[in-house]
Design an enzyme around this catalytic site. Structure first.
Site, PDB file in Angstrom:
ATOM      1  N   GLY B 124       0.830  -1.203   0.000  1.00  0.00           N
ATOM      2  CA  GLY B 124       0.000   0.000   0.000  1.00  0.00           C
ATOM      3  C   GLY B 124       0.863   1.252   0.000  1.00  0.00           C
ATOM      4  CE1 TYR B 125       5.311   0.486   0.820  1.00  0.00           C
ATOM      5  CE2 TYR B 125       6.898   0.882  -0.939  1.00  0.00           C
ATOM      6  CZ  TYR B 125       6.588   0.355   0.300  1.00  0.00           C
ATOM      7  OH  TYR B 125       7.550  -0.302   1.004  1.00  0.00           O
ATOM      8  CB  SER B 126       0.850   4.307  -5.679  1.00  0.00           C
ATOM      9  OG  SER B 126       2.144   3.988  -6.105  1.00  0.00           O
ATOM     10  CB  SER B 158       0.406  -6.101  -7.072  1.00  0.00           C
ATOM     11  OG  SER B 158       1.087  -5.023  -7.609  1.00  0.00           O
ATOM     12  CD  GLU B 241       8.692  -2.630  -6.956  1.00  0.00           C
ATOM     13  OE1 GLU B 241       7.592  -3.178  -7.049  1.00  0.00           O
ATOM     14  OE2 GLU B 241       8.830  -1.417  -6.734  1.00  0.00           O
ATOM     15  CG  ASN B 372      11.908   3.234 -17.452  1.00  0.00           C
ATOM     16  OD1 ASN B 372      11.888   2.730 -16.319  1.00  0.00           O
ATOM     17  ND2 ASN B 372      12.063   2.517 -18.538  1.00  0.00           N
TER      18      ASN B 372
END
Lengths: 362, 395
Positions: B124-126, B158, B241, B372
């Site tokens: 649970g980051y973004s 995810s 990651e 990127n």
């Protein structure tokens, strides 16, 4: 397991860099490019004193008998300094060919003099790689007739090492009768190139070149050296671009703080950093006669040439208008990378060869 | 330069090869947490082919941290169709974090079931307004007695539909500067107040979810590190990651499949690989891959030889690897032409539609795990020493 340069290799690289920054600063490069050949001769003497003429010559013939990884380190350092000296043809390809395929007389005659810096041999393989302008030479009863283009280190050479279409290699003394030397002026004024027109000139065959294995090794070595030269030159262009972006201010801030400029530099670094590993790896493959040595030589030359093209363009753009000037002199590196790309096969030509090596045409 | 691993490793390699041969008929099937998957995972742990350096007391193999052995295991497993060890964010990110920063109780409680594949984690980051600028996240965590009360919204989570647990970043110190106000909490997914909604992707799959969190209560001890140190805790795992994306050895397998495809597919009876422009594109990709493989060897070498620096070599892996892989999958589609656009279960479909699926999936990876463009910021700032963008006031 250790993947990288040894302490000895690193210190050789540092010695060359130091020598070039002391003795071949940009003003000297400019003077050479403007025709002061004696300055190039001084630098040439200096690299002979550093031992660079003997690195590929066996110890028994007075050389240092170092390997391709050492030769790669040297080539990269010379590319960094846009060194206006013979090296790739005279001190890598020629001694390698003679060591591998020469008879005892040829070895005794040439190898000690190459190691000692007394003789320079220009190397012409472009007819074997892909003849332009109908160039080509024929060998018949000890005489060579025809034309050879783009000899590497051929200007003022004492002898020439030439290939015919079937990959045999010949040695010709530059003082022989029937040779006409025409200088080819390329964009890169830090190195020279010549065309030879030959009319029944005395030549000796290197007897070990009846099959293709020797010319292939010489070609692989030459392509690797050109790749290393491009990697060295590209790294300097990237370093100069980053340094300039940390000096130049516009809109009240360093241009290196704009993402547009940062991303250009990051892209250059991302492409170039693996190329250092790639040339070491390709050199190691040649040194250990690995199965993939030929494929790696081809792919390294092709890939590094593409990266060099991108870096030399982008680094010039980062410098803005200054990048386009002769005063800044960035174009010496740009042009050096440009010449390396075409010599001994452009990327498309070499990739075609890499495909054949893997049997893609079957 | 020495690319030999040494005789002591030859023996280890033959052990791995033997194990793979003895187990080549093993099949795992069914959903995550299926018994066949868990049994296979445990067998890999018992032999030291997975969780090799995790201490035995936490459910790992308890072996030495020998990078070359890990490399050999990865090489030999990649060559075989044998089932690979399960991965996922719990295994790749949470376990290393707990090992270095968790309390003894947390290690005891979570590492073993996570390694065995019994406990699935989501990240649970973004948040909808905190993507690349993750540290600006706004989901609140307030301490109420001996419980954290969490309110807010997470996105790109995810496997949230399968997960039992979530490691989550929440703002617990609203008055502190943005990087110092975050805490790293462990949230059971069966807590009341969690609403999960799947996000359908361009591939047609739904690997991600949105999480809506309303007064979710979790025990106060479910914190890793101290209050306000969550950013540092999370950064320790983001490194894990990035390193796991776009391994050039996996890309090599895909290149081999692409070569086979181009030898089989024909246009007007001519093999695609015999068309010069297609062949040139293939070889250019091979050249780029070879450069990345050499780069990977240098990174490996820096991990086993003290003092060898490979900082820049590491920073570029995610950027270069994901871009190349996307390009490679795209060439396969071009080689198939109209056939390359077939999807789902259409007639004439090649390789179950894997080329299109992976082509799009890698576009997702170019964006995910730090876009990127963010990678280019990191390369220019941390490796090339270029300045950060000036801060905008109020941000």
């Amino acid at each position: 397991m250790y993947f990288g340069l040894s302490e000895e290799q690193k210190s050789l690289e540092e010695n060359i860099s130091k020598f070039l920054s002391d003795n071949a600063p940009l003003d000297t490069i400019k003077a050479v490019a403007n025709g002061e050949e004696e300055k190039a001769e001084e630098i040439h003497k200096g690299i002979i004193e550093l031992g660079l003429s003997g690195i590929m010559v066996p110890e028994s013939y007075g050389g240092l008998e170092l390997n391709m990884l050492f030769a790669t380190v040297v080539s990269s350092a010379l590319g960094s300094g846009t060194a206006p000296v013979p090296y790739i043809g005279a001190y890598v390809m020629a001694p390698l060919a003679i060591s591998l395929a020469g008879d005892e007389d040829q070895k005794n005659e040439w190898l000690p003099k190459i190691a000692g810096g007394e003789k320079v041999i220009g190397v012409g393989l472009s007819e074997f790689v892909g003849a332009r302008e109908d160039a080509g030479i024929e060998f018949d009863k000890g005489k060579v007739t025809g034309r050879s283009l783009f000899l590497i280190d051929g200007k003022n050479a004492d002898a020439y090492l030439l290939a015919n279409k079937s990959g045999e290699l010949f040695l010709i003394d530059a003082s022989s009768k029937g040779i006409k030397v025409t200088e080819l002026v390329t964009v890169d004024k830090t190195r020279t190139s010549v065309e030879l027109t030959l009319d029944k000139v005395d030549a000796t065959l290197l007897p070990g070149t009846s099959d293709l294995s020797v010319i292939e090794k010489v070609l692989d070595a030459g392509r690797l050296m050109l790749s290393a030269d491009t990697v060295g030159a590209s790294q300097v262009m990237l370093d100069k671009a980053v340094a300039y972006s940390l000096e130049r201010k516009q809109f009240g801030r360093l241009i290196g703080s704009f993402q547009a400029v940062k991303h250009m530099c990051a892209e250059m670094a991302a492409e170039l950093e693996p190329c250092h590993s790639m040339i070491w790896h390709a050199a190691h493959s040649q040194d250990s006669s690995a199965e993939d040595a030929r494929l790696m030589a081809c792919q390294t030359k092709a890939h590094v040439s593409e990266v060099g093209k991108q870096v030399s363009k982008t680094a010039t753009e980062v410098h803005g208008g200054m990048g386009f000037t002769d005063e800044l002199g960035l174009h010496y590196w740009f042009k050096r990378i440009g010449l390396n790309r075409q010599l001994l096969g452009s990327p498309e030509l070499i990739r075609e060869e890499a495909g054949k090596l893997q049997g893609f045409d079957q | 330069m020495d690319l030999e691993y040494g005789p002591e490793y030859d023996e280890f390699r033959s052990e791995v090869i033997n194990f793979i041969k003895e187990n080549e008929d093993v099949k795992v099937s069914g959903p995550m947490r299926d018994e066949s998957r868990i049994n296979w995972q445990q067998k890999l742990i018992d032999h030291g082919y997975f969780a090799r350096s995790v201490p035995k007391e936490y459910g790992g193999y308890g072996g030495d941290m020998d990078i070359i052995k890990l490399r050999i295991i990865a090489e030999e497993f990649a060559k075989s169709p044998i089932p690979k060890a399960m991965g996922g964010q719990g295994i790749q990110m949470l376990v290393p974090t707990l090992l270095s920063l968790g309390t003894e109780e947390q290690k005891q409680q979570y590492i073993r079931p996570t390694l065995r594949g019994e406990m699935i984690w989501c990240q649970g980051y973004s948040e909808p307004n905190s993507g690349s600028d993750l540290a600006s996240l706004q989901t609140k965590g307030e301490l109420d007695g001996d419980e954290w009360v969490i309110n807010g919204q997470k996105i790109w989570t995810s496997t949230a539909q399968l997960a039992q647990m979530c490691f989550i970043l929440v703002r617990t110190e609203p008055d502190a500067p943005k990087h110092q106000g975050i805490s790293y909490l462990l949230m059971p997914m069966d807590s009341e107040g969690i609403d999960r909604r799947p996000i359908k992707q361009m591939t047609g799959d739904s690997d991600f979810n949105e999480l809506f969190l309303t007064d979710v209560r979790i025990p106060a001890e479910n914190i890793v590190g101290k209050r306000g140190e969550g950013w540092q805790v999370a950064n320790a795992t983001l490194g894990h990651e990035r390193g796991s994306l776009a391994d050039p050895n996996v890309t090599q397998n895909r290149l081999n499949s692409l070569i086979d495809l181009m030898k089989t597919e024909t246009i007007d009876g001519q093999r695609v690989i015999d068309k010069p422009i297609f062949r040139d594109r293939l070889l250019a990709i091979q050249g780029r891959l070879m450069a990345q493989q050499s780069n990977a060897l240098r990174i490996l070498s820096s991990q086993i030889n003290e003092g060898q620096d490979a900082t820049l070599a590491k920073f570029i892996v995610k950027l270069q690897g994901t871009e190349l892989r996307h390009e490679l999958e795209g060439l396969a589609i071009d080689a198939m032409g109209e056939l390359g656009t077939l999807y789902e279960d259409s007639p004439h479909l090649r390789d179950h539609g894997a080329w299109q699926q992976t082509y799009m999936y890698y576009l997702g990876l170019i964006i995910g795990g730090g876009t990127n463009q963010i990678q280019k910021n990191i390369i220019s700032e941390r490796a090339l020493g270029m300045p950060k963008e000036p801060k905008v006031q109020g941000a």
